[in-house]
Design a protein around this motif. Structure first.
Motif, mmCIF file in Angstrom:
data_model
loop_
_atom_site.group_PDB
_atom_site.id
_atom_site.type_symbol
_atom_site.label_atom_id
_atom_site.label_comp_id
_atom_site.label_asym_id
_atom_site.label_seq_id
_atom_site.Cartn_x
_atom_site.Cartn_y
_atom_site.Cartn_z
ATOM 1 N N PHE A 7 0.817 -1.152 -0.201
ATOM 2 C CA PHE A 7 -0.050 0.095 0.069
ATOM 3 C C PHE A 7 0.764 1.166 -0.118
ATOM 4 C CE2 PHE A 7 -2.482 2.989 2.046
ATOM 5 C CZ PHE A 7 -3.724 3.109 1.211
ATOM 6 N N ASP A 8 2.025 1.318 0.734
ATOM 7 C CA ASP A 8 2.775 2.407 0.902
ATOM 8 C C ASP A 8 3.423 2.761 -0.739
ATOM 9 O OD1 ASP A 8 2.625 2.660 3.529
ATOM 10 O OD2 ASP A 8 4.125 1.156 3.957
ATOM 11 N N ILE A 9 3.974 1.476 -1.247
ATOM 12 C CA ILE A 9 4.532 1.836 -2.554
ATOM 13 C C ILE A 9 3.341 2.235 -3.557
ATOM 14 C CG2 ILE A 9 5.557 0.468 -4.482
ATOM 15 C CD1 ILE A 9 6.768 -1.455 -2.402
ATOM 16 N N ALA A 14 1.338 7.064 -6.554
ATOM 17 C CA ALA A 14 0.334 7.913 -6.900
ATOM 18 C C ALA A 14 0.744 9.419 -6.527
ATOM 19 C CB ALA A 14 -0.914 7.656 -5.863
ATOM 20 N N THR A 15 1.900 9.637 -5.785
ATOM 21 C CA THR A 15 2.328 10.925 -5.326
ATOM 22 C C THR A 15 3.199 11.258 -6.634
ATOM 23 O OG1 THR A 15 2.610 10.277 -3.049
ATOM 24 C CG2 THR A 15 3.640 12.271 -3.571
ATOM 25 N N GLN A 16 4.064 10.179 -7.050
ATOM 26 C CA GLN A 16 4.806 10.486 -8.166
ATOM 27 C C GLN A 16 3.618 11.128 -9.374
ATOM 28 O OE1 GLN A 16 7.039 7.295 -9.599
ATOM 29 N NE2 GLN A 16 7.890 6.943 -7.571
ATOM 30 N N LEU A 17 2.720 10.430 -9.557
ATOM 31 C CA LEU A 17 2.036 10.624 -10.708
ATOM 32 C C LEU A 17 0.980 12.041 -10.508
ATOM 33 C CD1 LEU A 17 0.727 6.955 -11.475
ATOM 34 C CD2 LEU A 17 2.211 8.300 -12.797
ATOM 35 N N GLY A 18 1.264 12.214 -9.384
ATOM 36 C CA GLY A 18 0.208 13.661 -8.836
ATOM 37 C C GLY A 18 -1.218 13.178 -8.812
ATOM 38 N N HIS A 19 -1.233 11.968 -8.415
ATOM 39 C CA HIS A 19 -2.753 11.508 -8.101
ATOM 40 C C HIS A 19 -3.259 12.013 -6.591
ATOM 41 C CE1 HIS A 19 -3.068 8.137 -11.550
ATOM 42 N NE2 HIS A 19 -2.948 9.414 -12.012
ATOM 43 N N THR A 20 -4.521 12.241 -6.535
ATOM 44 C CA THR A 20 -5.001 12.424 -5.246
ATOM 45 C C THR A 20 -5.640 10.932 -5.053
ATOM 46 O OG1 THR A 20 -7.428 12.734 -6.393
ATOM 47 C CG2 THR A 20 -6.223 14.739 -5.760
ATOM 48 N N ASP A 21 -5.963 10.746 -3.866
ATOM 49 C CA ASP A 21 -6.300 9.320 -3.411
ATOM 50 C C ASP A 21 -7.548 9.019 -4.221
ATOM 51 O OD1 ASP A 21 -4.781 9.111 -1.336
ATOM 52 O OD2 ASP A 21 -6.292 9.065 0.305
ATOM 53 N N TYR A 60 -0.362 -0.933 -12.218
ATOM 54 C CA TYR A 60 -0.605 0.510 -11.825
ATOM 55 C C TYR A 60 0.823 1.162 -11.565
ATOM 56 C CZ TYR A 60 -1.732 4.658 -9.131
ATOM 57 O OH TYR A 60 -1.787 5.965 -8.623
ATOM 58 N N LEU A 61 1.786 0.349 -10.822
ATOM 59 C CA LEU A 61 2.992 0.539 -10.582
ATOM 60 C C LEU A 61 4.180 0.567 -11.659
ATOM 61 C CD1 LEU A 61 3.462 -1.569 -7.209
ATOM 62 C CD2 LEU A 61 3.130 0.908 -7.458
#
Ligand SMILES: C[S@@+](CC[C@H](N)C(=O)[O-])C[C@H]1O[C@@H](n2cnc3c(N)ncnc32)[C@H](O)[C@@H]1O
Length: 423
Positions: A7-9, A14-21, A60-61
């Motif tokens: 989940f952390d990864i 998501a942070t790298q992609l600029g995604h919100t939750d 996704y990753l």
């Protein structure tokens, strides 16, 4: 070492992609993954066995399974041999990339203790900051009973709610400090629920020497649906280096029936060989009880018993040695240290006043400790011995003339004592 969950990864990605939750979950939905598919990977270090879930996460990753396992800090399964046969190249590659880490050295003497006695000092604040006050290899025993990340209510400013990996990484940081401050041969005791102690053990096994995983039998909650009823805390016991600098055997009475005073377990017919000082303490402690009685209780919750701390401190230190507890709580470790003539250092982020008041008035703790000693290092507590005599049952006095045992070295020299296990 840092601990990550899948989940952390995913969150990092998501942070790298600029995604919100919500954008992250929308992208995962397109890969046929629901929010609940990710739940098991939030609170454990496992990898999905369900192919659909694994493939969705990997898509996704934008990773392969091998890369994911490496990200989790493991040797990918099936690649152990490749890894071990190429350690030279891997080490070279890692060393080239190593960034120089500057350790924060801050023996800040400006921080004043909240309270001190002839034997100890209590500091108010976050243990990670306060550990910096303690020189390397200066402590004989560390006892730690931290919050268990169960979202319990503590004093203002103290939180007991962290992410799974956030809690473990916080733990690893202060464990490093415990190891640093311990003298060679010093002891580390960590009290927690078994779930966390399994992760901590894995970490500690790489750094210290395992002595025991002590099971403290205690019913601490309501039964949980579809699970076994949790009925023990675990106390990890490790030492720094190969052998303990101090290990004093602790002895407890033979278990007897409270009604008829007969022994509960068969001793195999060797009663005349038994140690009159009691049975050797095992790694299953069934005689530790929660502190409930208001007369001996110093705060609403989370207070360990004097008996448990007496055991830990008496076992691993001698008079004049130094005990450190980074999570002071109500101050049980410090109160017992004072009464046993040990020096101590303590930290507490919450209310320190209750510790100060407790140490300024030690009478209740002294009485409690005296009660503990009425039963300690005796085969039968005096009251039980008297009743057994009245009931026509044997006691150690029947054999004491041919079985004198003043201390442990007496035991060894004689070599004839039969130790009873509590099983
Ligand atoms: C489980 S209680 C310890 C109880 C203690 N063993 C006793 O017998 O009273 C944990 C304590 O750690 C304190 N604490 C939590 N986070 C801390 C931190 N970062 N630094 C120092 N103390 C902290 C809490 O305020 C709490 O009093």
């Amino acid at each position: 070492m840092r601990f990550f969950t899948i989940f952390d990864i995913v969150k990092d990605k998501a942070t790298q992609l600029g995604h919100t939750d919500s954008e992250m979950y929308a992208s995962l939905r397109k890969l046929k993954l629901n929010k609940k598919d990710l739940l098991p990977f939030k609170e454990s270090g496992i990898i999905p066995t369900d192919k659909k879930v694994l493939n969705g996460i990997l898509s996704y990753l934008e990773m392969t399974k091998v890369e994911l396992e490496l990200k989790l800090g493991r040797i990918p399964s099936g690649f152990e041999d490749v890894f071990l046969n190429n350690t030279k190249e891997i080490a070279k590659m890692l060393e080239e990339k190593k960034s120089v880490k500057h350790e924060e050295q801050n023996h800040n003497t400006a921080i004043k203790p909240y309270f001190s006695t002839n034997l100890g000092k209590l500091y108010h604040g976050d243990c990670l900051k306060l550990f910096k006050l303690i020189p390397n290899e200066s402590v004989d025993t560390v006892f730690a009973d931290p919050p268990f990340n169960l979202d319990k209510e503590y004093d203002e400013g103290v939180t007991d709610k962290n992410s799974f990996s956030g809690y473990l990484n916080w733990y690893y940081n202060w464990i490093e400090e415990c190891i640093r401050v311990l003298k060679p041969g010093g002891s580390l005791f960590i009290y927690n629920i078994p779930k966390w102690n399994t992760y901590l053990s894995e970490y500690l096994n790489r750094k210290m020497n395992f002595r025991n995983l002590i099971t403290v039998d205690m019913k601490f909650g309501l039964p949980i649906q579809n699970r076994l009823y949790p009925a023990n805390y675990s106390l990890l016991y490790y030492i720094k280096g190969n052998k303990p600098k101090t290990f004093n055997i602790q002895r407890i009475p033979l278990q007897t029936c409270p009604h008829c005073t007969r022994e509960i377990k068969d001793y195999g017919g060797y009663k005349n060989k038994m140690n009159p000082n009691g049975v050797t303490l095992s790694d299953v402690w069934t005689d530790i009880y929660p502190v409930r009685h208001s007369r001996v209780k110093h705060r609403k919750f989370n207070e360990l018993s004097v008996k448990l701390l007496d055991r830990v401190i008496s076992m691993s230190t001698n008079e004049g040695d130094i005990v450190l507890d980074p999570f002071g709580g109500s101050g049980t470790t410090f109160a017992v240290s004072e009464l046993l003539g040990r020096k101590w250092v303590g930290f507490e982020l919450g209310n320190c006043e209750i510790i100060k008041e407790r140490l300024e008035n030690k009478e209740t703790d002294r009485e409690t400790l005296e009660k503990v000693y009425e039963e300690k290092n005796k085969l039968f507590p005096d009251k039980i011995k008297k009743l057994r005599k009245k009931n026509g049952l044997w006691t150690d006095e029947d054999f004491s003339s041919n079985n004198k045992c003043e201390n442990e070295s007496g035991d060894k020299k004689g070599g004839k004592q039969i130790e009873l296990s509590l099983e």
